[in-house]
Design a protein around this motif. Structure first.
Motif, short mmCIF file in Angstrom:
data_model
loop_
_atom_site.label_atom_id
_atom_site.label_comp_id
_atom_site.label_asym_id
_atom_site.label_seq_id
_atom_site.Cartn_x
_atom_site.Cartn_y
_atom_site.Cartn_z
N ALA A 967 0.72 -1.04 0.00
CA ALA A 967 0.02 -0.02 0.13
C ALA A 967 0.94 1.30 0.11
O ALA A 967 0.61 2.20 -0.76
N VAL A 971 0.89 4.16 -2.81
CA VAL A 971 0.96 5.85 -2.34
C VAL A 971 2.12 6.52 -2.85
O VAL A 971 1.71 7.65 -3.59
N CYS A 1012 -3.99 11.40 -1.56
CA CYS A 1012 -3.72 9.93 -1.52
C CYS A 1012 -4.08 9.01 -0.45
O CYS A 1012 -4.47 7.87 -0.59
N THR A 1016 -6.32 5.48 0.41
CA THR A 1016 -5.54 4.29 0.49
C THR A 1016 -5.77 3.43 1.88
O THR A 1016 -5.89 2.38 1.88
N LEU A 1092 -5.68 0.66 -7.33
CA LEU A 1092 -5.80 -0.08 -6.15
C LEU A 1092 -7.04 -1.06 -6.50
O LEU A 1092 -6.80 -2.38 -6.18
N GLY A 1096 -4.13 -3.15 -5.77
CA GLY A 1096 -3.94 -2.94 -4.27
C GLY A 1096 -3.53 -4.14 -3.72
O GLY A 1096 -3.75 -5.23 -3.86
#
Length: 1113
Positions: A967, A971, A1012, A1016, A1092, A1096
């Motif tokens: 993750a 980002v 972001c 996320t 994502l 993701g």
């Protein structure tokens, strides 16, 4: 004879000597007309005409002269050597040639980066769409589309497959960390709501304590402190130069045109081609310019009851024996006198000589004390030094100074090293000078002008002039925030449901965090800069308002659980959203703190202030704002009016009913499902990767530098001056090549390493600068250097009448003194004709540097070189400099290139002078180097700062997301794309890379985190079945808050900046702010959810089980 003399230069003016001896331009001089002019009485030196006969055979009994002549590359005798390279092209060998320009990097005849990125993008599209099609086929066969109706068994099986099995240690650690954050913020939120008064009072006390540091605030407006690091090479060199030779003088300059005058033709007497004279060189205009010059000399200013005039502060190199100010003006060829300008010789039929002939002579021999016309007037300025024509005339072609279309008058004023009182006097006079020229009225003259203080004055005026624009910009954002926070259910409940007071409180908290940051650093003596004052409130509003919207809107969408009190409800909500706020704020704080490692003062100062402001803002939001939110909810539940909270609007209610805003419903029901449709997602990815490819292709084409005209207001008089500067001037800033102490000038070898005359090394210091001037279009060195050591050797040689001493006392005797006891310093013997060495060198050098030029000896070094030689204990020569001029520099690229080339030249000189036994150091110094040095490393600094920021964001995001490495990578990748796309916008919109834009890039890195990180984190805590569903849920819940909290808030404020009078605001603030908000919004709310949904991170099993347990509870 002609061949031996044709290259000889007059040392004082660096022009060919034959230009003086031929009576015409050196390019038109040949062996025949040289001899004819030398034997003609019109040259002012020959007593009667002599007619030369050019023949190889006897005529009328006269035998042709057949004396042996020496070439310039041959020695006259055993004592003197051949001419130097500067005076004899045969000695030099071939003229130096500049290296060929770098070959552009092309592929298939096109720019290589364009081709590479186009091929890469095409390859990506092929692979990506092939993969998408393959997955679609696979899913069609085994499941069904994510957005078509599916039965619960399939959904259950998918979810089961993700959540079955043991959680890894990393997942368990992440869940525990997440739980600690949730529990901590839940407890803290409940505490703040239960105890609002102590929390608010403590917050106010903290704000007051920190903000009180503003009493000690200092604002830096000195451009050197703003843009140049104290440890930079240029700053150290400036300090060295100022310490050893005194600071570079202050410059007051006029560029004058005569729009109503017409060119005139001068016909020399008795013969010669007609010579055109440009409009400003007509006698009437010259008289008017002299009136203006005299008026400026008489300007009177006041400072602390003292009267200040130009004579009190000007550069007077021969003071105290000659207190005349240095005025670099064409009128100084006429000693700044109306009568000398009117001086003419003639009769009732012809004018034999007048100001035309005198001017034509002086531009070829500016150091002459007696022109060769019938006037016999001096050319030397009243201050005792020569006035070079390329410094006082402009707009001419080649070296035809008579064609000048502009006059340049420069008043050098003394600068003061660590003497504030004297400096303030100079600035007071400059203020009156600016006022005088602004109000000067003469329809025959168009005047562009500048004073040393002009740029700083205009930047200050611009800052104050844009206060209104900035205030309106912030007002627009404040109004929007105050109104947008409330959810109005009906007109009757407008005053109850509105949250204007809460919005204002939130804004005040944001501004208080800025005040705290400024106050804390003011306590420690860290000065503020204009960039900090203008940029940081914008940044903290972006970060702070976003968090305010997330807290308030999450509460408005939440429904109070059965038996749950208000404090527990807000605590639960804060436990859900505060980790996300902490993630973004702490990421930005760490990124900015690491950004303070930059060597650029503007970037370092901004990063420090921004880091503290962002973190204090977060602390105040989870304390003071949460308490105020609790009070506001209680007000709303009691049906009291907003702002007028003592007035009731109706019956009390038990709890505020949850409500979903139109924007939230739009994101949830329309936007998110549409964006994440199967056919839409590939389009989004391909479009964003296409934009990224374009930005990568043009990133290296963004210009570097800052055009100084952009820092001026639209109505500034400096814009006209900058325009005239680039249009008319023919010489750039002076540049000094400084040889540091340690060199031995008393030995023959030491002298040969430096000098440029007879017997000197072909790679000596002076010769290498001369060679550089030969290819000035490449090196940006315009002229051969003024060499104190070569003029000293000419002055001291016994053949001249310059160096004399009293035979009784040994004291110096000026050449103008008539006294039989004055004898030559050195005997007229072979030994005496050699250069002085050892004690003799040091004995006569101080005499040379104190000797004023006079009609008997124009070589005295007092005016030209008194500051060029630094003595150590009056017994040996320390640091010295050799001055020349850059070519005209018009753009930032020119200034950067000039500094770069000068440093290369200095490095080569240092290398050629140094030996195994001893090393020397030569460096170039010009007044603009300290401002432009940053651009030599701006690319490296940009990469370093942005890499540090991205690296810190990755680490902090990884930890605060519960060790979700993938993750954090997603980002960081998205923020990196935003930054690269910023470069694409900069290229498209003509925004150059400099300290201002670098600060904005660092800031955009921080704002991008806001766009972001929230989405996320919402994705990582979602336990939906598929990535697409998790992305949809994250975008639905966080998208509206991010959009309304940052995008809409900022957009209103940014649009106002477009109406600023300041060009720097329009370009570096309006354009870059608009770009960073639009790019952040599109990437955070369009690209990131789609990315994502494809790649993701999978559901954290430990977090999913913990969520199920909480839901059961």
């Amino acid at each position: 004879m002609y061949n031996a003399c044709k290259d000889v230069e007059a040392p004082s003016s660096n022009v060919k000597a034959l230009g003086l001896l031929c009576g015409k331009d050196v390019r038109e001089c040949n062996a025949t007309n040289w001899i004819q002019y030398m034997l003609n009485k019109d040259n002012g030196q020959t007593p009667f005409n002599m007619i030369p006969i050019f023949s190889d055979v006897s005529i009328h009994g006269m035998t042709p002269m057949n004396n042996a002549t020496k070439g310039c590359n041959e020695s006259m005798d055993d004592v003197t050597g051949p001419c130097s390279c500067q005076d004899c092209s045969i000695v030099c060998g071939p003229k130096p040639q500049p290296p060929p320009p770098p070959v552009p990097w092309l592929l298939l005849g096109l720019d290589a980066m364009y081709v590479i990125m186009w091929i890469s993008y095409t390859g990506f599209l092929l692979v990506f769409f092939a993969a998408v099609f393959g997955v679609w086929c696979y899913r069609k066969r085994h499941f069904v589309s994510e957005y078509t109706p599916i039965d619960s068994n399939i959904a259950y099986s998918v979810n089961l497959r993700q959540n079955t099995g043991e959680a890894t240690w990393c997942e368990r650690l992440g869940e525990r960390f997440e739980n600690v954050l949730r529990v901590t913020f839940t407890s803290w939120g409940a505490f703040c709501v239960r105890n609002p008064r102590p929390v608010v009072l403590f917050s106010l006390a903290f704000i007051a304590m920190c903000s009180s540091g503003l009493m000690f605030v200092k604002v830096t407006t000195n451009p050197i402190d703003l843009w140049s690091s104290p440890n930079s090479e240029a700053r150290k060199e400036k300090e060295y130069f100022d310490t050893h030779f005194g600071p570079f003088f202050r410059t007051e300059q006029l560029i004058i045109q005569a729009p109503n005058a017409k060119p005139e033709i001068y016909s020399p007497y008795p013969s010669g081609a007609d010579i055109p004279f440009g409009p400003p060189l007509t006698k009437d205009i010259l008289h008017q310019v002299l009136d203006l010059q005299n008026a400026i000399e008489n300007i009177t200013a006041s400072y602390k009851n003292d009267t200040v005039m130009l004579k009190d502060i000007c550069l007077a190199p021969l003071a105290p024996s000659n207190n005349n100010c240095t005025i670099l003006s064409v009128l100084n060829y006429f000693q700044n006198s109306h009568s000398v300008l009117d001086h003419s010789i003639g009769d009732e039929f012809f004018v034999y000589a007048d100001y035309h002939s005198h001017l034509l002579y002086c531009v070829r021999a500016p150091a002459s004390l007696n022109d060769t016309t019938l006037l016999h007037d001096p050319c030397l300025g009243t201050f005792g030094g020569p006035v070079f024509p390329w410094l006082v005339m402009g707009g001419y072609d080649g070296e035809n100074y008579n064609n000048a279309t502009a006059l340049v008058i420069t008043f050098p004023v003394k600068n003061y090293y660590n003497d504030t009182e004297k400096l303030m006097k100079a600035q007071a006079w400059e203020k009156e000078f600016i006022s005088f020229v602004k109000n000067y009225n003469n329809s025959n003259l168009t005047i562009s002008f500048s004073a040393e203080r002009s740029i700083e004055d205009e930047i200050d005026r611009e800052s104050y002039g844009d206060v209104g624009t900035v205030v309106i910009s912030y007002a627009v954002m404040f109004v929007y925030i105050s109104v947008a926070l409330g959810h109005i259910k009906s007109a009757a409940r407008f005053l109850v449901d509105s949250k204007i007071s809460l919005g204002v409180a939130g804004i005040l908290i944001v501004l208080s965090s800025v005040a705290c940051s400024l106050g804390i650093f003011s306590y420690f003596g860290v000065p503020l800069t204009l960039i900090v004052i203008e940029v940081i409130p914008f940044l903290v509003l972006a970060v702070g308002v976003d968090n305010i919207f997330i807290i308030v809107q999450t509460f408005q969408r939440d429904e109070r659980l059965q038996g749950e009190t208000l404090d527990k409800q807000i605590g639960r909500i804060l436990g859900d959203v505060a980790p996300s706020m902490f993630l973004s704020s702490f990421s930005e704080t760490v990124a900015f703190l690491l950004g303070s490692l930059s060597t650029m003062p503007a970037v370092r100062t901004f990063s420090l202030f921004a880091a503290v402001a962002v973190f204090i803002d977060f602390l105040l939001q989870i304390t003071c704002f949460v308490s105020l939110l609790g009070l506001d909810i209680k007000r709303q539940e009691k049906n009291r009016y907003d702002i007028l909270c003592c007035i009731k609007g109706g019956e009390e209610i038990n709890s505020v009913q949850h409500s979903e805003s139109v924007l939230f419903l739009f994101f949830k029901n329309i936007y998110s499902p549409f964006l994440l449709k199967d056919w839409m997602r590939p389009i989004v990815i391909s479009l964003f990767v296409g934009v990224l490819s374009f930005s990568i292709a043009v990133a290296n084409k963004v210009e570097i530098g800052l055009d100084q005209s952009l820092s001026m207001p639209d109505d500034s008089y400096m814009l006209d001056y900058f325009s005239s500067l680039s249009k008319y001037l023919h010489a750039g800033p002076p540049v000094y090549f400084v040889l540091k102490e340690g060199h031995d000038y008393t030995t023959l070898d030491g002298q040969n390493m430096v000098c440029g005359g007879t017997g000197c090394d072909n790679n000596s210091l002076v010769q290498e600068i001369f060679d550089a001037a030969e290819i000035n279009s490449y090196t940006k060195i315009g002229y051969a250097p003024s060499s104190w050591i070569d003029d000293y050797f000419d002055w001291v040689k016994p053949q001249s009448t310059c160096c004399r001493i009293y035979n009784t006392t040994g004291q110096f005797c000026n050449a103008s003194v008539v006294d039989p006891s004055c004898v030559r310093c050195r005997p007229l013997t072979p030994e005496g004709k050699k250069r002085p060495q050892g004690e003799d060198f040091m004995k006569f050098l101080p005499m040379f540097l104190s000797d004023n030029p006079n009609p008997k000896c124009g070589k005295g070094g007092h005016a030209a070189y008194s500051s060029a030689v630094n003595f150590i204990n009056n017994s040996e020569v320390g640091a010295t400099y050799f001055m020349t001029y850059h070519t005209v520099l018009k753009t930032s690229a020119d200034f950067i290139d000039a500094m770069k080339k000068a440093r290369v030249i200095a490095y080569n000189i240092t290398k050629s002078m140094s030996t195994e036994e001893k090393s020397y150091h030569v460096f170039p110094y010009s007044v603009f180097y300290v401002f432009y040095e940053q651009y030599l490393t701006i690319v490296k600094d940009t990469v370093f700062n942005l890499s540090i920021s991205l690296g810190s964001i990755f680490l902090v995001t990884m930890v605060l997301l519960g060790f979700e490495v993938w993750a954090a990578i997603v980002v960081t990748l998205t923020i990196a794309m935003i930054l690269v796309n910023m470069f694409g916008v900069m290229w498209l919109w003509g925004i150059s890379l400099n300290a201002v834009s670098l600060v904005n890039l660092v800031m955009s890195c921080g704002i991008s985190v806001e766009f972001c990180s929230h989405v996320t984190r919402a994705f990582t805590v979602s336990t939906k079945a598929t990535r697409a569903e998790r992305a949809e849920e994250a975008l639905s819940h966080m998208g509206s808050s991010v959009f309304s909290g940052i995008t809409l808030t900022k957009f209103g404020g940014i649009v106002v900046l477009a109406f600023s009078k300041s060009q720097i605001f329009q370009i570096f603030y309006f354009r870059m702010y608009l770009a960073m908000v639009l790019l952040g919004a599109t990437h955070g709310l369009i690209f990131l959810p789609v990315l994502l949904s494809y790649i993701g991170p999978s559901v954290n099993k430990a977090k999913a089980r913990a969520a199920q347990e909480r839901n059961k509870g």
